[in-house]
Enzyme design. Sequence first.
Site, PDB file in Angstrom:
ATOM      1  N   ASN A  59       0.885  -1.163   0.000  1.00  9.78           N
ATOM      2  CA  ASN A  59       0.000   0.000   0.000  1.00  9.78           C
ATOM      3  C   ASN A  59       0.923   1.213   0.000  1.00  9.78           C
ATOM      4  O   ASN A  59       1.558   1.510   1.005  1.00  9.78           O
ATOM      5  CB  ASN A  59      -0.893  -0.027   1.249  1.00  9.78           C
ATOM      6  CG  ASN A  59      -1.707   1.252   1.409  1.00  9.78           C
ATOM      7  OD1 ASN A  59      -1.752   2.086   0.498  1.00  9.78           O
ATOM      8  ND2 ASN A  59      -2.340   1.409   2.559  1.00  9.78           N
ATOM      9  N   TRP A  60       0.989   1.865  -1.154  1.00  8.73           N
ATOM     10  CA  TRP A  60       1.934   2.975  -1.294  1.00  8.73           C
ATOM     11  C   TRP A  60       1.467   4.235  -0.552  1.00  8.73           C
ATOM     12  O   TRP A  60       2.227   5.161  -0.361  1.00  8.73           O
ATOM     13  CB  TRP A  60       2.119   3.302  -2.776  1.00  8.73           C
ATOM     14  CG  TRP A  60       2.953   2.300  -3.525  1.00  8.73           C
ATOM     15  CD1 TRP A  60       3.385   1.073  -3.088  1.00  8.73           C
ATOM     16  CD2 TRP A  60       3.465   2.457  -4.866  1.00  8.73           C
ATOM     17  NE1 TRP A  60       4.132   0.463  -4.065  1.00  8.73           N
ATOM     18  CE2 TRP A  60       4.203   1.284  -5.169  1.00  8.73           C
ATOM     19  CE3 TRP A  60       3.379   3.459  -5.833  1.00  8.73           C
ATOM     20  CZ2 TRP A  60       4.843   1.096  -6.399  1.00  8.73           C
ATOM     21  CZ3 TRP A  60       4.009   3.276  -7.055  1.00  8.73           C
ATOM     22  CH2 TRP A  60       4.739   2.106  -7.342  1.00  8.73           C
ATOM     23  N   LYS A  61       0.190   4.318  -0.204  1.00  5.11           N
ATOM     24  CA  LYS A  61      -0.392   5.513   0.438  1.00  5.11           C
ATOM     25  C   LYS A  61      -0.161   6.729  -0.462  1.00  5.11           C
ATOM     26  O   LYS A  61      -0.144   6.563  -1.682  1.00  5.11           O
ATOM     27  CB  LYS A  61       0.177   5.672   1.847  1.00  5.11           C
ATOM     28  CG  LYS A  61       0.039   4.355   2.644  1.00  5.11           C
ATOM     29  CD  LYS A  61       0.298   4.486   4.109  1.00  5.11           C
ATOM     30  CE  LYS A  61       0.072   3.127   4.778  1.00  5.11           C
ATOM     31  NZ  LYS A  61       0.228   3.170   6.225  1.00  5.11           N
TER      32      LYS A  61
ATOM     33  N   HIS B 294      -9.289   1.503   4.698  1.00  3.86           N
ATOM     34  CA  HIS B 294      -8.037   1.604   5.451  1.00  3.86           C
ATOM     35  C   HIS B 294      -8.249   2.521   6.661  1.00  3.86           C
ATOM     36  O   HIS B 294      -9.019   3.484   6.590  1.00  3.86           O
ATOM     37  CB  HIS B 294      -6.939   2.161   4.544  1.00  3.86           C
ATOM     38  CG  HIS B 294      -5.579   2.041   5.149  1.00  3.86           C
ATOM     39  ND1 HIS B 294      -5.109   2.938   6.073  1.00  3.86           N
ATOM     40  CD2 HIS B 294      -4.623   1.109   5.000  1.00  3.86           C
ATOM     41  CE1 HIS B 294      -3.894   2.559   6.463  1.00  3.86           C
ATOM     42  NE2 HIS B 294      -3.571   1.450   5.823  1.00  3.86           N
TER      43      HIS B 294
ATOM     44  N   GLU C 217      -6.568   4.850   7.771  1.00  5.13           N
ATOM     45  CA  GLU C 217      -6.292   6.263   7.477  1.00  5.13           C
ATOM     46  C   GLU C 217      -7.486   6.915   6.787  1.00  5.13           C
ATOM     47  O   GLU C 217      -7.769   8.095   6.997  1.00  5.13           O
ATOM     48  CB  GLU C 217      -5.013   6.376   6.627  1.00  5.13           C
ATOM     49  CG  GLU C 217      -3.770   6.054   7.472  1.00  5.13           C
ATOM     50  CD  GLU C 217      -2.630   5.423   6.699  1.00  5.13           C
ATOM     51  OE1 GLU C 217      -2.615   5.487   5.458  1.00  5.13           O
ATOM     52  OE2 GLU C 217      -1.727   4.845   7.349  1.00  5.13           O
TER      53      GLU C 217
ATOM     54  N   GLU D 274      -5.278  -4.892  10.415  1.00  4.75           N
ATOM     55  CA  GLU D 274      -4.222  -3.918  10.657  1.00  4.75           C
ATOM     56  C   GLU D 274      -4.468  -3.196  11.982  1.00  4.75           C
ATOM     57  O   GLU D 274      -5.231  -2.214  12.022  1.00  4.75           O
ATOM     58  CB  GLU D 274      -4.177  -2.881   9.530  1.00  4.75           C
ATOM     59  CG  GLU D 274      -3.907  -3.465   8.165  1.00  4.75           C
ATOM     60  CD  GLU D 274      -3.298  -2.427   7.219  1.00  4.75           C
ATOM     61  OE1 GLU D 274      -2.205  -2.686   6.723  1.00  4.75           O
ATOM     62  OE2 GLU D 274      -3.901  -1.370   7.006  1.00  4.75           O
TER      63      GLU D 274
ATOM     64  N   GLY E 135       2.826   2.082  10.720  1.00  2.00           N
ATOM     65  CA  GLY E 135       3.816   3.144  10.576  1.00  2.00           C
ATOM     66  C   GLY E 135       4.572   3.478  11.843  1.00  2.00           C
ATOM     67  O   GLY E 135       5.235   4.510  11.926  1.00  2.00           O
TER      68      GLY E 135
ATOM     69  N   SER F 140       3.592  -2.398  10.096  1.00  5.41           N
ATOM     70  CA  SER F 140       5.046  -2.490  10.273  1.00  5.41           C
ATOM     71  C   SER F 140       5.639  -3.847   9.866  1.00  5.41           C
ATOM     72  O   SER F 140       6.618  -4.286  10.453  1.00  5.41           O
ATOM     73  CB  SER F 140       5.440  -2.144  11.710  1.00  5.41           C
ATOM     74  OG  SER F 140       5.036  -0.825  12.030  1.00  5.41           O
TER      75      SER F 140
ATOM     76  N   GLY G 273       2.944  -1.262   4.190  1.00  4.14           N
ATOM     77  CA  GLY G 273       3.054   0.158   3.871  1.00  4.14           C
ATOM     78  C   GLY G 273       4.493   0.532   3.549  1.00  4.14           C
ATOM     79  O   GLY G 273       4.997   0.278   2.454  1.00  4.14           O
ATOM     80  N   GLY G 274       5.173   1.115   4.517  1.00  6.09           N
ATOM     81  CA  GLY G 274       6.525   1.645   4.334  1.00  6.09           C
ATOM     82  C   GLY G 274       7.486   0.727   3.580  1.00  6.09           C
ATOM     83  O   GLY G 274       8.162   1.168   2.636  1.00  6.09           O
TER      84      GLY G 274
HETATM   85  P1  13P Z   1       3.234   0.163   7.588  1.00  7.83           P
HETATM   86  O1  13P Z   1       3.685  -1.150   6.973  1.00  7.83           O
HETATM   87  O2  13P Z   1       4.009   1.345   7.089  1.00  7.83           O
HETATM   88  O3  13P Z   1       3.122   0.084   9.062  1.00  7.83           O
HETATM   89  O4  13P Z   1       1.739   0.421   7.026  1.00  7.83           O
HETATM   90  C1  13P Z   1       0.820  -0.593   7.148  1.00  7.83           C
HETATM   91  C2  13P Z   1      -0.381  -0.199   6.377  1.00  7.83           C
HETATM   92  O5  13P Z   1      -1.096   0.698   6.757  1.00  7.83           O
HETATM   93  C3  13P Z   1      -0.669  -0.924   5.144  1.00  7.83           C
HETATM   94  O6  13P Z   1      -1.939  -0.628   4.685  1.00  7.83           O
END
Ligand code: 13P
Length: 249
Positions: free
Chosen positions: A9-11, A94, A96, A166, A172, A212, A233-234
Amino acid sequence: MRRKIIAGNWKMNMTPSQAVALVNELKPLVANEEVDVVFCVPAIDIIPAMEAAKGSNINIGAENMHFEESGAYTGEISASMLTDVGVKYVVIGHSERREYFGETDETVNKKVLKALEHNITPIICCGETLTQREQGITIDFVRQQIKVAFLNVTAEQAKNTVIAYEPIWAIGTGKVATTEQAEEVCAAIRECIREIYDTDTAEAIRIQYGGSVSAASAPELFAQPNIDGGLVGGASLKPDFGKIVNYNK
Ligand code: 13P
């Protein structure tokens, strides 16, 4: 045996030209015939990322879509727009989007139904806050999210969905849930699907862990009986994503 699905997930990261460069960089690193690999990218990156991913095992997905077919919804992307360019996966709900853009269990349900109507696989996100975990209500809370997300979804449709567990406190933060914590909730989600539908559906549905995930934590997490991959994510923006996809090598 459920096939693993590992999604990035590149956000809100990567311009279209950066997206092309990243797909080209990761293409050789994420080759793994045993796993479904998805890059969920910003809407404007979808077409160039797809072009760059041609001939590879990378599926390009979206990070969000609207629940209406079309119309006066300025700034939104519809399911038909996604299918027109060949998108087969979309992240829905998500944390967010829930926190910053007012998404609720009800809008998540509407989006899930719309995605399924268009044969797009929704990656349905759920997960508790730190307060909820500390209050001991994680499983009750997640079950509620799942029950509403799947309202009016048939068993056949449910089999073609992906759930991403999640925990918000692990997103994050570098604070990955322990393998036991992640497996416990993923198992509870599968049990909830069994209660809503049947054993067949519960055994077919794929449940990811997200929060994470790193090259170091992936092998143990993905070896759990109820964890069928990850939503990353990251680490999905780095060469490390290749190691996560090849967690079994
Ligand atoms: P991180 O892997 O950066 O913690 O993000 C997880 C995430 O929100 C994937 O959708």
